[in-house]
Design a protein around this motif. Structure first.
Motif, PDB file in Angstrom:
ATOM      1  N   GLY A 128     148.823 -12.429   4.470  1.00 42.20           N
ATOM      2  CA  GLY A 128     147.741 -12.893   5.312  1.00 42.20           C
ATOM      3  C   GLY A 128     146.643 -13.597   4.530  1.00 42.20           C
ATOM      4  N   GLU A 186     153.532 -12.872  10.187  1.00 39.13           N
ATOM      5  CA  GLU A 186     154.812 -12.487  10.790  1.00 39.13           C
ATOM      6  C   GLU A 186     154.838 -12.773  12.301  1.00 39.13           C
ATOM      7  OE1 GLU A 186     152.516 -10.467   9.606  1.00 39.13           O
ATOM      8  OE2 GLU A 186     152.140  -8.849  11.030  1.00 39.13           O
ATOM      9  N   ASN A 187     153.657 -12.982  12.905  1.00 41.14           N
ATOM     10  CA  ASN A 187     153.633 -13.326  14.336  1.00 41.14           C
ATOM     11  C   ASN A 187     154.100 -14.755  14.601  1.00 41.14           C
ATOM     12  OD1 ASN A 187     152.676 -10.830  14.861  1.00 41.14           O
ATOM     13  ND2 ASN A 187     150.536 -11.453  15.159  1.00 41.14           N
ATOM     14  N   THR A 233     145.394 -16.394   9.171  1.00 38.74           N
ATOM     15  CA  THR A 233     145.799 -15.223   9.950  1.00 38.74           C
ATOM     16  C   THR A 233     146.139 -14.073   9.007  1.00 38.74           C
ATOM     17  OG1 THR A 233     147.520 -14.330  11.407  1.00 38.74           O
ATOM     18  CG2 THR A 233     148.152 -16.213  10.055  1.00 38.74           C
ATOM     19  N   ARG A 234     145.880 -12.859   9.498  1.00 37.74           N
ATOM     20  CA  ARG A 234     146.305 -11.689   8.712  1.00 37.74           C
ATOM     21  C   ARG A 234     147.724 -11.280   9.094  1.00 37.74           C
ATOM     22  NH1 ARG A 234     140.597  -8.285   9.072  1.00 37.74           N
ATOM     23  NH2 ARG A 234     139.419  -9.863   7.925  1.00 37.74           N
ATOM     24  N   HIS A 235     148.295 -11.976  10.086  1.00 37.11           N
ATOM     25  CA  HIS A 235     149.626 -11.597  10.576  1.00 37.11           C
ATOM     26  C   HIS A 235     150.577 -12.798  10.644  1.00 37.11           C
ATOM     27  CE1 HIS A 235     147.993  -7.685  11.570  1.00 37.11           C
ATOM     28  NE2 HIS A 235     146.959  -8.314  12.136  1.00 37.11           N
ATOM     29  N   ASP A 263     144.363 -15.593  14.304  1.00 41.92           N
ATOM     30  CA  ASP A 263     144.589 -14.346  15.041  1.00 41.92           C
ATOM     31  C   ASP A 263     143.863 -14.411  16.380  1.00 41.92           C
ATOM     32  OD1 ASP A 263     146.107 -13.272  12.972  1.00 41.92           O
ATOM     33  OD2 ASP A 263     144.290 -12.676  11.890  1.00 41.92           O
TER      34      ASP A 263
END
Ligand SMILES: [Zn+2]
Length: 764
Positions: A612, A561-562, A557-559, A667
């Protein structure tokens, strides 16, 4: 005296305290004062020197607690001149019954070998206000004086001959005796008056056929000794569990061997009294023509069991006229036989395992409950020594909420009405703090003694006693849990309910957590109550933990933090740290327990990347292999990138290697690609499928792309194969299986498939 009156008496205590000894004579000796704070002992405890250890212990218990109640140490002696508490052994009220009789200047405590001790506890509990709520939690009020009514005459006899539970704390001898539990599972000593219904060594109350006719010893030479199932005498595939079969009960050699082994076992432990001869813990009853004929004649699979056990018992009686043979009425044998009666020396043990436990057994309309009511009536017509094995916890998840408490009293009334004599309430014997376990053990003990004791005052007493100042908060959790609606037919409360079952909404546990946190505040500084609250809170934490999203282990994932696992990790760490100090046990089954511990440890150690990432490799060691040893195995292979592969056998073509997308951080609404690194070991010259792989969407019941790779296409070493491009969702999984071949007579084109790893990468 019943509880209503007792509670009334407790409310009267201040009034009685206001009376003076002078008032006693003025009111015609309204009470007998046994001890007064600050005054010398005016009363002695009298027990005959030869009265036996339990009478002596009863005297010591009275002495100990009267001193804690009033500060006055009453002397113990063989005689007394003035006021005395006289302990007298008598059979008049049975071994467990007693009479408390005020006969000024004496208070008589008369009872059997245990009854006299129970009478002492009745005196301390009802007139002293002592409460034994757990082995570590006794409440002893400070009294100015201890007195009993001068007209006291209270005879009590228990509702059940044997009262036993396996809640772990209630197995401790001193505590068990204070709860008037007398079953042999508790570590009762001579001073407690011993136990009733002791089973012989290796001849316990359940599943002894595997001991009496070990398959390890006999199966190879005599498969006909064992159950015929679907036309075959064979040990089941997963027979690693020793004894996972049943004997053929109409085989005369089986009867001869088992009888001889039973006689040997009795000889080795002749004073036990009861010996279990009972079916193993599986549903594989024999289907051979002879057994099936008995089944048909008796209209129950209990037919062959009872005929067999009767025959054993007849022979046993010739050698041991007083020995009792116990057998199970369990699962397939729960319904009594139509024709054959139990011999007089056979004790049936009826088990309620498949029932709904949310409502009393005779109230719930669940089908197993309805038939249970018929079954118990059938058995009780046959015997006056019915043994009842009842289940009072969630055996799959001991810590998870198990709202059966409102059914317990009704069940015990129902059992009493059906002439049950020996009562076993199975609980969590492996850990110390299952969901409200301490409360359950205490209530069961109270109701096994007297099923009519009203519930409301008992609950009030326990909550105040056990949780102290935290009682109102703990009670809110309890009341909330027991106000959740539940349909007996569609939402049966079974003893293996999963922790994620929606029968108890997550919102309940969220509310419970708030109450436990308030409870902890209320008892800050009170070491024991704080510990009791923490133990209860750990149960809630367990249920909450298993309802949170699991930490992902593969990151594409590039995120990142999610994905946040702070709460999950904190709960898991708390459970992990508490497991040993609190003696927590998550499940009855050892394998399941191991899995829980591993999962919780993994959640406690969960980490998250800070940056990420578009691509991840998942090595074989982190892929799931189903039915290891049968479909394949984890194996060393130098050709892999880290030395380990999953080797799949060619005996099947099941989807056996798996990775759940719920363990992958990806993602949403983005296309990914999956490929797999595989080596195919080919059969020389064979043509056909080498392996197949894909992604399956369980909620949609639909594939999301797959490949089928022919053996002819494969080289000798490892190679990467593209599987599919798709948009991942939780509920999907990657799968791989060895190549397909014709079901009947077909042969695999390969010797084996070796899986090194898979790769998941972001495409857009
Ligand atoms: Zn048979």
């Amino acid at each position: 005296m019943q509880d209503k009156a007792r509670e009334g008496f407790v409310r009267l205590v201040p009034f009685i305290l206001a009376l003076t000894t002078a008032a006693m004579s003025a009111r015609g000796s309204a009470e007998l004062v046994l001890a007064e704070r600050g005054k010398a002992a005016a009363c002695a405890i009298v027990a005959a020197e030869d009265a036996g250890p339990s009478i002596r212990y009863a005297a010591e218990e009275i002495q100990r607690y009267v001193k804690e109640l009033t500060g006055v140490e009453l002397p113990i002696g063989a005689t007394a001149k003035g006021l005395a508490i006289r302990l007298e052994l008598t059979d008049e009220y049975g071994a467990d019954g007693f009479r408390l009789l005020a006969r000024p200047p004496d208070l008589l405590v008369r009872g059997g070998v245990r009854g006299c001790l129970y009478g002492a506890y009745e005196l301390l509990e009802t007139y002293g206000g002592v409460g034994w709520f757990a082995s570590w939690r006794t409440v002893v009020p400070r009294l100015e004086r201890l007195a009993v009514p001068a007209a006291l005459d209270d005879v009590q006899r228990p509702a059940f001959t044997m009262r036993m539970t396996s809640w772990q704390d209630a197995l401790r001898g001193d505590f068990a005796a204070r709860l008037r539990l007398n079953g042999a599972r508790a570590k009762l000593q001579e001073r407690h008056g011993g136990a009733v219904c002791r089973f012989g060594k290796n001849m316990g109350s359940c599943h002894t056929f595997s001991f009496l006719l070990p398959p390890k010893k006999y199966f190879a030479e005599h498969p006909e000794y064992y159950a015929l199932r679907r036309g075959k005498r064979e040990l089941p595939e997963n027979a690693a569990r020793w004894g996972y079969t049943q004997p053929c009960l109409t085989n005369p050699d089986v009867l001869r061997i088992v009888t001889s082994n039973v006689l040997e076992a009795i000889k080795a432990d002749p004073t036990a009294g009861v010996y279990g001869v009972s079916q193993n813990d599986n549903p594989r009853y024999c289907e051979c023509p002879a057994c099936a004929a008995v089944d048909a004649e008796e209209e129950s699979h209990a037919g062959p069991v009872v005929r067999f056990v009767n025959a054993v018992a007849a022979e046993v009686e010739r050698h041991y006229p007083n020995a009792i043979i116990e057998t199970l009425a369990y699962q397939y044998s729960r319904k009594p036989p139509k024709k054959t009666r139990l011999r007089h020396n056979v004790m049936p043990c009826l088990c309620s395992i498949e029932c709904d436990f949310h409502k009393p057994l005779d109230v719930s309309p669940y089908k197993s409950n309805v038939s249970f009511v018929d079954d118990i009536k059938g058995w009780t017509r046959q015997t006056d020594m019915l043994y009842l094995w009842d289940y009072t916890t969630n055996f799959r998840n001991y810590l998870h909420a198990f709202p059966n408490i409102m059914a317990l009293q009704g069940n015990l009334k129902f059992f009493r009405a059906n002439n049950v004599k020996y009562m076993f309430e199975q609980g969590d014997s492996l850990g110390l703090h299952a969901d409200f376990g301490e409360l359950r053990a205490w209530l069961l003990a109270k109701w096994m003694w007297n099923p009519d004791a009203p519930m409301a005052p008992l609950l009030d007493r326990f909550f105040k006693g056990y949780y102290g100042a935290a009682a109102p908060h703990a009670r809110k959790v309890f009341d909330d849990l027991y106000s959740l609606p539940r349909d007996s037919v569609t939402q049966r409360l079974g003893i293996y309910e999963v922790v994620t079952s929606t029968n108890i909404p997550t919102a309940f546990f969220e509310r419970a957590e708030k109450h436990w946190l308030a409870a902890a505040e209320a008892v800050k500084g009170d070491r024991i109550c704080a510990r009791n609250v923490e133990a209860a809170y750990l149960s809630t934490i367990f249920s909450l933990l298993y309802r949170l999203p699991r930490p992902r282990t593969v990151w594409v994932t590039r995120h990142p933090e999610n994905f946040n696992y702070d709460r999950c990790r904190a709960y898991a760490q708390r459970l992990l740290a508490a497991r040993k100090p609190f003696n927590l046990r998550f499940a009855e089954n050892g394998e399941r327990e191991k899995t829980f511990r591993e999962e919780i440890a993994a959640m406690a150690a969960a980490t998250m990347p800070t940056t990420g990432c578009d691509r991840a490799e998942v090595p074989a060691s982190r892929l799931r292999l189903s039915v290891p040893g049968v479909r394949g195995e984890y194996a060393k292979d130098a050709g892999t990138l880290d030395g380990t592969a999953i080797k799949l056998f060619n005996t099947h073509y099941e989807w056996s290697v798996r990775l759940d997308l719920a363990s992958v951080a990806y993602d949403p609404d983005v296309t990914y690609k999956v490929r797999v690194r595989v080596r195919v070991e080919k059969e020389p010259g064979a043509k056909g499928e080498a392996f197949w792989a894909g992604v399956y969407d369980t909620p949609a019941k639909k594939g999301r792309g797959s490949i089928s790779v022919k053996a002819e296409r494969c080289g000798d070493g490892y190679a990467w194969y593209d599987v599919c491009k798709w948009k991942p969702r939780d509920g999907q999984y990657f799968w791989l299986g060895p190549g397909r071949f014709k079901k009947n007579g077909g042969v695999s084109a390969i010797k084996s498939v070796w899986v090194d790893r898979i790769e998941i990468s972001r495409v857009d």
